[in-house]
Design an enzyme around this catalytic site. Structure first.
Site, mmCIF file in Angstrom:
data_model
loop_
_atom_site.group_PDB
_atom_site.id
_atom_site.type_symbol
_atom_site.label_atom_id
_atom_site.label_comp_id
_atom_site.label_asym_id
_atom_site.label_seq_id
_atom_site.Cartn_x
_atom_site.Cartn_y
_atom_site.Cartn_z
ATOM 1 N N TYR A 1 -3.042 -2.156 -10.303
ATOM 2 C CA TYR A 1 -3.021 -2.086 -8.835
ATOM 3 C C TYR A 1 -2.225 -3.256 -8.237
ATOM 4 O O TYR A 1 -1.376 -3.058 -7.366
ATOM 5 C CB TYR A 1 -4.467 -2.059 -8.319
ATOM 6 C CG TYR A 1 -4.541 -2.122 -6.820
ATOM 7 C CD1 TYR A 1 -4.184 -1.031 -6.036
ATOM 8 C CD2 TYR A 1 -4.943 -3.288 -6.171
ATOM 9 C CE1 TYR A 1 -4.227 -1.096 -4.654
ATOM 10 C CE2 TYR A 1 -4.992 -3.363 -4.790
ATOM 11 C CZ TYR A 1 -4.631 -2.264 -4.038
ATOM 12 O OH TYR A 1 -4.658 -2.333 -2.664
ATOM 13 N N LYS B 1 0.485 3.424 -2.923
ATOM 14 C CA LYS B 1 -0.701 4.268 -3.152
ATOM 15 C C LYS B 1 -0.363 5.755 -3.074
ATOM 16 O O LYS B 1 -0.953 6.573 -3.777
ATOM 17 C CB LYS B 1 -1.787 3.925 -2.123
ATOM 18 C CG LYS B 1 -2.355 2.516 -2.288
ATOM 19 C CD LYS B 1 -3.247 2.130 -1.122
ATOM 20 C CE LYS B 1 -3.820 0.730 -1.322
ATOM 21 N NZ LYS B 1 -4.446 0.181 -0.124
ATOM 22 N N VAL C 1 1.012 -3.700 3.928
ATOM 23 C CA VAL C 1 0.904 -5.005 4.599
ATOM 24 C C VAL C 1 2.132 -5.891 4.357
ATOM 25 O O VAL C 1 2.266 -6.938 4.970
ATOM 26 C CB VAL C 1 -0.384 -5.778 4.215
ATOM 27 C CG1 VAL C 1 -1.618 -5.084 4.742
ATOM 28 C CG2 VAL C 1 -0.474 -6.010 2.714
ATOM 29 N N SER D 1 0.796 -1.237 0.000
ATOM 30 C CA SER D 1 0.000 0.000 0.000
ATOM 31 C C SER D 1 0.823 1.279 0.000
ATOM 32 O O SER D 1 0.268 2.349 -0.227
ATOM 33 C CB SER D 1 -0.916 0.031 1.222
ATOM 34 O OG SER D 1 -2.136 -0.547 0.899
ATOM 35 N N TYR E 1 -3.853 3.575 7.700
ATOM 36 C CA TYR E 1 -5.083 2.792 7.870
ATOM 37 C C TYR E 1 -5.977 3.471 8.905
ATOM 38 O O TYR E 1 -5.968 4.697 9.019
ATOM 39 C CB TYR E 1 -4.756 1.340 8.261
ATOM 40 C CG TYR E 1 -3.827 0.633 7.283
ATOM 41 C CD1 TYR E 1 -4.100 0.614 5.929
ATOM 42 C CD2 TYR E 1 -2.684 -0.003 7.719
ATOM 43 C CE1 TYR E 1 -3.267 -0.042 5.030
ATOM 44 C CE2 TYR E 1 -1.846 -0.672 6.837
ATOM 45 C CZ TYR E 1 -2.136 -0.676 5.494
ATOM 46 O OH TYR E 1 -1.307 -1.326 4.615
HETATM 47 N N1 GLU Z 1 -2.207 -5.353 -2.292
HETATM 48 C C1 GLU Z 1 -2.787 -5.218 -0.993
HETATM 49 C C2 GLU Z 1 -4.279 -5.344 -1.065
HETATM 50 O O1 GLU Z 1 -4.937 -4.676 -1.782
HETATM 51 C C3 GLU Z 1 -2.363 -3.934 -0.364
HETATM 52 C C4 GLU Z 1 -2.866 -3.811 1.008
HETATM 53 C C5 GLU Z 1 -2.022 -2.937 1.903
HETATM 54 O O2 GLU Z 1 -0.806 -2.940 1.868
HETATM 55 O O3 GLU Z 1 -2.687 -2.258 2.685
HETATM 56 O O4 GLU Z 1 -4.863 -6.122 -0.398
#
Ligand code: GLU
Length: 330
Positions: free
Chosen positions: A199, A77, A269, A74, A251
């Site tokens: 993504y 992002k 994550v 993430s 988060y």
């Molecule tokens: N590729 C992961 C998902 O979409 C990223 C989640 C993350 O790192 O928060 O589940």
């Protein structure tokens, strides 16, 4: 260059000592668990623990497993949001995704009640929307573009972890459901498969804590990589990105993080956390055992200690703000 005023009592040598002491303070903390909803992530070495600080002067300080690769997840992002702002402009981006903290889990299936948009680009719904916008703008070259800019920011060529990418693509049913709802809400304008492929790929880019710290230093340095001197991101987009990292990057712990640690940050994550001290530092931690919200346990503990020692909180009384303003107020 760093000013000794805004980073009190810190010489490069002290960064090394500080990172070592943080590493030994938290090395034996084995709380938390590996992410296992993406099967490949459960194969990480749980004890790995790396710390890195990169300065806008181009220096790198590391401790522990700072050169161990893991997937950015993430944390990507924040950077894809920055690229979408540059390519399509702030107004277009805001028609697709908001900038409000959601207070919910990263993979929550919730949208803004009025505009049906995702709350912000740091949760999955928002990031899949941004991926769609990049595909709309760049077509088939979208991933190469993203990988190239991430590499510019890190100062070395980054690569895709094919195994993690396949693992995510095979098991990402919740993200698929989100993408179809985004299509129904008319904020996704390409096929869900196209947006999801970008993504899943962007999440599967391999980095080390050192890479992440350098990418953070590039943001801190107004988008220009401090070592190579090449621009990876547009200045105005960097400001908007850091603002959203500050309010939404951790988060459903984002409020606590802003309160306690007070620097723009993004968590993944895969076990990474990236923090940015604007105009000064990129800071990265890697430790794959996560708490219930998906944040690295040792990462949060390390940032707490580092922030305390260096007075990094945006509202800390030792943080003197920009040197430009200080010349005006004296
Ligand atoms: N590729 C992961 C998902 O979409 C990223 C989640 C993350 O790192 O928060 O589940």
């Amino acid at each position: 260059m760093m000013s000794s005023q805004s980073v009190p009592s810190a010489s490069p040598h002290e960064f090394d000592r500080l990172l070592e002491s943080i590493h030994s303070a938290h090395r034996d903390n084995r709380a938390g668990a590996l992410a296992d909803y993406i099967p490949e992530l459960a194969k990480a070495s749980p004890d790995d623990f790396g710390l890195a600080i990169a300065t806008v002067g181009g220096r790198l300080h590391i401790a522990g497993d700072a050169e161990v690769p893991f997937t950015i997840q993430s944390i990507s992002k924040a950077f894809t949001f920055c690229l979408a702002l540059e390519l399509t402009g702030r107004d277009t981006v805001l028609t697709r995704v908001g900038v409000e903290p959601s207070g919910d889990a990263f993979n929550a299936i919730i949208f803004d009640a009025v505009g049906k948009k995702p709350f912000n680009p740091m949760v999955n719904a928002g990031a899949i929307t941004i991926a769609g916008l990049l595909c709309e703008t760049l077509g088939a070259s979208a991933f190469d573009f993203v990988l190239d800019r991430f590499s510019q920011a890190a100062g070395r060529p980054l690569t895709l972890d094919e195994t993690v990418y396949r693992s995510e693509a095979e098991t990402g049913h919740r993200n698929r459901a989100i993408a179809h709802l985004l299509l129904a809400n008319d904020v996704l304008k390409v096929s869900p498969d196209e947006a999801l492929d970008l993504y899943f790929r962007q999440c599967s880019i391999r980095v080390t804590a050192s890479d992440l710290a350098r990418m953070g230093a590039t943001l801190a340095n107004m988008g220009e990589n401090p070592v190579t001197g090449r621009a990876a991101f547009e200045l105005r987009a960097v400001r908007n990105t850091l603002a959203v990292m500050f309010t939404c990057g951790m988060y459903d712990y984002a409020g606590n993080w802003a309160y306690d640690i007070g620097v723009p940050a993004k968590s993944g994550v895969g076990g990474g956390i990236l923090g940015v001290v604007n105009r000064q530092l990129g800071i990265a931690t890697y430790s794959p055992r996560l708490d219930a919200r998906g944040n690295s346990v040792r990462g949060i503990a390390s940032f707490e200690m580092l922030g305390e020692e260096l007075g990094l909180h945006a509202f800390d009384c030792t943080n003197m703000g920009s040197s430009f303003v200080s010349t005006l107020i004296r």
